[in-house]
Design an enzyme around this catalytic site. Sequence first.
Site, PDB file in Angstrom:
ATOM      1  CG  ASP A 465       2.564  69.682 -61.820  1.00 14.21           C
ATOM      2  OD1 ASP A 465       2.541  69.751 -60.499  1.00 14.21           O
ATOM      3  OD2 ASP A 465       3.910  69.270 -62.228  1.00 14.21           O
ATOM      4  CB  SER A 466       2.056  65.490 -63.840  1.00 17.43           C
ATOM      5  OG  SER A 466       2.481  64.177 -63.951  1.00 17.43           O
ATOM      6  CB  ALA A 467       0.928  62.626 -60.037  1.00 12.68           C
TER       7      ALA A 467
END
Length: 803
Positions: A465-467
């Site tokens: 998720d995300s980074a």
Amino acid sequence: MEPAVESGTVGAQASVQAKEESKKRSRRRWRKGKVKASAFSHSMDLRTMTQSLVTLTEDNMAFFSSQGPGETARRLSNVFAGIREQALGLEPTLGHLLGVAHHFDLDTETPANGYRSLVHTARCCLAHLLHKSRYVASNRRSIFFRASHNLAELEAYLAALTQLRALAYYAQRLLAINRPGVLFFEGDEGLTADFLREYVTLHKGCFYGRCLGFQFTPAIRPFLQTLSIGLVSFGEHYKRKETGLSVTASSLFTGGRFAIDPELRGAEFERIIQNLDVHFWKAFWNITEIEVLSSLANMASTTVRVSRLLSLPPDAFEMPLTSDPKLTVTISPPMAHTGPGPVLARLISYDLREGQDSKMLNSLVKSEGPRLELRPRPQQAPRSRALVVHIHGGGFVAQTSKSHEPYLKTWAQELGVPIFSIDYSLAPEAPFPRALEECFFAYCWAVKHCALLGSTGERVCLAGDSAGGNLCVTVSLRAAAYGVRVPDGIMAAYPVTTLQPSASPSRLLSLMDPLLPLSVLSKCVSAYSGTETEDHSDSDQKALGMMGLVQRDTSLFLRDLRLGASSWLNSFLELSGRKPQKTSVPTAEAVRPTETMRRSVSEAALAQPEGLLGTDTLKTLTIKDLNSKDNSETSDTPEMSLSMETLGPSTPSDVNFFLRPENSQEETESKDDVGSLGRSPRVRAAFPEGFHPRRSSQGILHIPLYSSPIVKNPFMSPLLAPDSMLKTLPPVHLVACALDPMLDDSVMFARRLRDLGQPVTLNVVEDLPHGFLSLAALCRETRQAAELCVQRIRLVLTPPAAR
């Protein structure tokens, strides 16, 4: 007498209880009415909503104007006049954006992009004002009407509506400048500088007080309020030189004056996000790993049989090539910046499976307390046919697998497979490409030693998720560059796919996002790219005293160490698909003569596409260039790219997404207005005459983001990767948030893959913030969104023949 007294007491208590029940019923009716009114408002078309709001504001204006010279009545009349003005001014712009937004969707089944999100957010604000105006019109004559309370709320939402109108004009400006279908800013330097200079000065505090999280589902808002109180309280502790571990949970989320004064909380929130450095955010985001909070999270999460932290030794090993399994390639340990070192990873399994209790695996276990083994069974479960390799988010600067363990345990139960979550080193102490090297090394180790993890490895999914979503994609690109097995699929939740300082309509939402404020995004990017700088004149840094000096000196020391030692660490020596040039840096064979026939991890980490080998090309590369570039000419012959030392230290660019340097102000103002290629005048003239958005009281945002060429590297910004690299990716499943500043990253990345004929899916969840996986247990909406991620992973783990 006693019975009479007792009877009277009971009667009084019954009366009090009846009043309390009456108040509760009244509050419930008000909340139900608000929900119904909101639903009704959202079912209206934009023009009907605006006309209804204007009619109500005019009626309320007339009423309060006739109430005499009182201050409250005068302010109520003025606030309704302001709402009327802003609503009438905003409606045409929103209508224009909505009329063309469909051109930027991935397809007709996925109506999502930043323009739609901005219109939706403005509609939410208009809907709330419409409901509030109706409430005032219905109750303004009542003796129970709280004039001051309603005035404060109306003034707060008027401020938010004013700022949203400014964002709508900015979005309209992007629409006029960008090519059809392109969401990211492609203006020239002077235009970009003007745009950014205006944007970063906008007032933000109104979005962090009474209006906090108004655009999200109501179930999220209490959490956001608690988070904001904790943030401003933590900011006070931080200024008093207290670290995250010395702050108790109770002291964080019981900041009384911030809880009862939303305007004070909003102003303090804006000051913190605008002034404090990345070390503050690292400490605050890691607050969930305080023993008390982590214990509470584990108590509320699924119970698993196995949850062990492993330390992978920094020993090179061989991996077979997918093209010819008889041949192997050497996977070397991470080398960038700090040299070889172990990589931490957490193994999570709902059942104890074969191999997970072996002597070899036990020798890798890193002690972190008692080992959890519940529900003993007579024998171990067989190895799973699949494996999930997980990479956590946290802006590249914070959190670990422990922060994400609650939802990973649920995944392990629902999927019935082991999960291998990688704890990569964090920036700014370990900038790019250290995290990529560690994640790739751990991924290859997991594939090679899947039997120890309780899996046969028939199907492997990379999830993050995300980074972590960014790292999932870049790890796959690196696996393809090495010629080793790529995962069978990728599930990336709300990933960031470009770290280049480019504006987009969804990134405009960072002005109001409590989880991804604009300045915080810039600080994370600066830290990960290795170009983090500190403003030593900042008053908050001075308030830190010795701790601030230590942080500053340590940061500068690490930066100098990175720049000076990059040549012998070979952090940026990579394969790029061409023969070496005379100007290339020495190859790994020359640096490491004992491994002349092997390729180190550093040699394949940062393969540059054709045309990226020159510094000038790197500095001028845009998404437009990559989209129009013919990548078919790239050959398969390896070539070494430039090292960091060759590129030289980063220098402040005249143009960046976050801040225009002060020394370039006069130069920019002296340039002629852009009128070529059908482009409109500068962004400064984007606002109509008479409209003035509110400006921040915090002054200019002192967070210079150095526009380093490294942020354009495809292993940092996969959206900028050439076609030849993207074609090596496995099926990609993206789960994004409609109200996330990073939404356009997912939309544009999915469009690039779709145009190349690559298998890709994009699901966009409504009314949830960035990071919803960490909030999976909070409400029904977050649980459904998390389940969607599980479904995408299950699709990867299911063999095609069994679907």
